[in-house]
Design a protein around this motif. Structure first.
Motif, PDB file in Angstrom:
ATOM      1  N   PRO A   1      -5.079  -6.880  13.520  1.00 58.43           N
ATOM      2  CA  PRO A   1      -3.991  -7.016  12.548  1.00 58.43           C
ATOM      3  C   PRO A   1      -4.318  -7.998  11.429  1.00 58.43           C
TER       4      PRO A   1
ATOM      5  N   THR B   1      -5.607   0.140  13.171  1.00 58.11           N
ATOM      6  CA  THR B   1      -5.410  -1.259  13.525  1.00 58.11           C
ATOM      7  C   THR B   1      -4.992  -1.370  14.982  1.00 58.11           C
TER       8      THR B   1
ATOM      9  N   VAL C   1       0.956  -5.385  12.310  1.00 65.39           N
ATOM     10  CA  VAL C   1       0.520  -5.578  10.923  1.00 65.39           C
ATOM     11  C   VAL C   1       1.543  -6.405  10.152  1.00 65.39           C
TER      12      VAL C   1
ATOM     13  N   SER D   1      -6.565  -6.242   8.888  1.00 66.52           N
ATOM     14  CA  SER D   1      -5.815  -5.290   8.075  1.00 66.52           C
ATOM     15  C   SER D   1      -4.898  -5.995   7.095  1.00 66.52           C
ATOM     16  N   ALA D   2      -4.264  -7.079   7.511  1.00 64.29           N
ATOM     17  CA  ALA D   2      -3.384  -7.829   6.613  1.00 64.29           C
ATOM     18  C   ALA D   2      -4.166  -8.375   5.424  1.00 64.29           C
TER      19      ALA D   2
ATOM     20  N   THR E   1       5.914  -1.773   6.233  1.00 63.00           N
ATOM     21  CA  THR E   1       5.014  -1.301   7.286  1.00 63.00           C
ATOM     22  C   THR E   1       5.664  -0.242   8.170  1.00 63.00           C
TER      23      THR E   1
END
Length: 238
Positions: free
Chosen positions: A206, A186, A18, A209-210, A77
């Protein structure tokens, strides 16, 4: 979050799935990015400053903190669910001091100490944000399945620390938003042992999610400070 100047983000844990996706996302949309990671990043960009750190304890990032300037926000993160020594506890009999200590160290203690160090680098009179990735399973109200003792407890404690800091810092940094966020499951090493139980549409890349994290950041308002947010921006219960 609307700001006149919102161009520099610090990504903590930038070598993870992530974290790296966040670095790539913010570079793509024209932000200046500082990336902290224990492993060297393969990304190169004129707007990217990579800082390889030994770890995230206060003394290990002191020089990196000192070098920061013109910071608009931070996305951390940091988090651990399992490692080579342990997996999430399925029952009370599996709970042990070593796993509890390791989970609290990464999921709870390091994030709040990083916030403590970085607050002086965030503007006092302009919009800014601190977003820490958390987990829905850290919600005490939403716990219907049990298990995962140390992970749940360390994330619940993290949420409380961030809520408490948000109340205090609202007095000195009136436009600073401090929030925790559940990014969804993720496709990273953290979720790898548990992915076979998930429907395909519940496992996110990823990059997905980002983009969702960045969308939540974009919409943050001071009223969101101290909240636990879902990846779609809705509030989750503590």
């Amino acid at each position: 979050m609307n700001t006149e100047k919102q161009s520099h983000v610090l990504i903590i844990g930038a070598s993870g799935g992530v974290g790296q996706a966040l670095v790539e996302y913010y570079l793509t949309v024209g932000w200046r990015v500082t990336a902290w990671s224990r492993s060297r990043l393969s990304i190169t960009h004129d707007a990217l400053s990579c800082v390889q750190v030994q770890g995230y304890h206060p003394e290990q990032v002191a020089d990196a903190v000192a070098s920061l300037a013109d910071l608009s926000g931070v996305i951390s993160t940091l988090g651990v669910l399992h490692n080579a020594e342990f997996m999430p506890e399925k029952h009370l009999g599996a709970v042990n001091a070593e796993q509890l200590e390791a989970s609290f160290q990464v999921n709870t203690i390091l994030p709040i100490l990083l916030l403590q160090q970085l607050v002086p680098k965030l503007p006092r009179k302009a919009p800014a944000f601190w977003l820490q990735l958390s987990a829905k399973v850290g919600s005490i109200t939403d716990n219907y399945l049990g298990g995962w003792y140390s992970y749940r407890a360390s994330k619940a404690a993290l949420n409380m620390l961030l809520k408490t800091a948000a109340i205090e810092l609202a007095r000195s940094h009136k436009q600073l938003v401090i929030a925790a966020m559940h990014p969804g499951t993720t496709d990273t090493g953290l979720s790898k042992p548990f992915q076979d139980r998930l429907p395909a549409d519940k496992l996110y890349s990823p990059a997905q999610s980002a983009a969702r994290i960045a969308a939540v950041v974009e919409k943050l308002a001071t009223g969101d400070s101290g909240k636990l947010l879902h990846w779609d921006g809705t509030e989750l219960p503590y």
